[in-house]
Design an enzyme around this catalytic site. Sequence first.
Site, PDB file in Angstrom:
ATOM      1  N   GLY A 110       0.820  -1.145   0.086  1.00 21.90           N
ATOM      2  CA  GLY A 110      -0.051  -0.046  -0.077  1.00 21.90           C
ATOM      3  C   GLY A 110       0.810   1.299  -0.225  1.00 21.90           C
ATOM      4  O   GLY A 110       0.375   2.333  -0.123  1.00 21.90           O
ATOM      5  N   CYS A 111       2.006   1.209   0.269  1.00 20.10           N
ATOM      6  CA  CYS A 111       2.938   2.253   0.178  1.00 20.10           C
ATOM      7  C   CYS A 111       3.920   2.306  -0.924  1.00 20.10           C
ATOM      8  O   CYS A 111       4.615   1.437  -0.942  1.00 20.10           O
ATOM      9  CB  CYS A 111       3.645   2.313   1.467  1.00 20.10           C
ATOM     10  SG  CYS A 111       4.739   3.686   1.900  1.00 20.10           S
ATOM     11  N   GLY A 112       3.993   3.520  -1.548  1.00 20.38           N
ATOM     12  CA  GLY A 112       5.329   3.579  -2.628  1.00 20.38           C
ATOM     13  C   GLY A 112       6.257   4.246  -2.382  1.00 20.38           C
ATOM     14  O   GLY A 112       7.086   4.662  -3.151  1.00 20.38           O
ATOM     15  N   CYS A 114       7.914   3.825   1.197  1.00 19.36           N
ATOM     16  CA  CYS A 114       8.480   3.510   2.251  1.00 19.36           C
ATOM     17  C   CYS A 114      10.066   3.452   2.271  1.00 19.36           C
ATOM     18  O   CYS A 114      10.417   2.839   1.116  1.00 19.36           O
ATOM     19  CB  CYS A 114       7.941   2.259   2.606  1.00 19.36           C
ATOM     20  SG  CYS A 114       6.074   2.189   2.776  1.00 19.36           S
TER      21      CYS A 114
END
Length: 274
Positions: A110-112, A114
Site C-alpha cells: 500500500g505504500c510506494g 517507504c
Amino acid sequence: MKRGESSGTVPATHVRAGGQVTARRTLPEETPVAMVYDGTTHAVMMASPADIEDFAIGFSLTEGIVAHPEQIAACEIVAHARGIEAQMWLTGPRAEALSARRRSLAGPVGCGLCGIDSLEQAIRPLPVLHGRGPAPSIGEVASATDRLCEWQPLHDRTHGVHAAGFLMPDRGMILAREDVGRHNALDKLVGAMARQGLDPGQGAFVLTSRVSVEMVQKCAMAGCAILIAVSAPTLHALRLAEGAGVTVAGFARGGGFDLFSHPERLEAEFRHVA
C-alpha cells in the site's frame, strides 16, 4: 497452490447469520520482488509474481533510474525460494547517477514511498507536461474504468488486486496490467508499453485505485498527461498534478467523472456537449 503463480485456491468457511458452510476461495499471491542494479539491491517490493520484466523496466522509468529502456543493458529475472530478483545492468552514466541517489523501498504494497532516504525524495521534482496531445472524449473518460474491467482476469478470480490500463482515443483500452499493489500495476503497464514501443503521451492511464502522490509522480515521469481513476485523488496529489501539467479525472464510474486539474485538455469536448 504452486509458488510463482499469481493466484491459488484455499479452503475457507463462509459464516453468515443463518449458519456456516465450507467453501474454497481463490486468492491473489504476493511475493518479494527485488530490483537489483549492477549487483546491488535498490528496492524490494511486495508484488504479484507475474510480468516481472515489465515491472522492472517500468519501475526503472517511473523512478527516474533510467530515462529510456535502452539504458538498461540487460535484464534477467531470477526466481529464488524466498522471492524474485530482477537483475539489471545499466549503461555507465546511469549507473553512476544511481549510486548518488539510493532509495530503499522495502515495505507493504500500500505504500510506494517507504524507506526513502529523505523528505526531499518523497516530493521529487517532476517534468512538466505541456500541450494537449490526443485526448479521449468525455464518453471515453466516463466509461474508462468499465472498459478496464474487461482486462482484469486476475481480479475476476480473486477480487483482491488492482489494475492499470492505457486508453487511446478512438481505440479504447489497448493494454493493461494487474498487481496486488496499485503502483506496481502502473509500473508494469509502463514497462509493457516501453517494451512494445507505445507512447504514453498518446492516451491516458486508467486506474482502479485512488490517485495518491506516487501515482501522479509515476504518470508524469512516464510522460502521460491524463490520469483517470475510479476513486478520489488526495489534495497533495492534485497539487503535484497542477504543477506537472497532469489532467486528473477521479470518481470515474457510473457513466461520469469529476475533473480536478488541467481541464483544458478536454475543454473543446466540454464546449461541444454544453
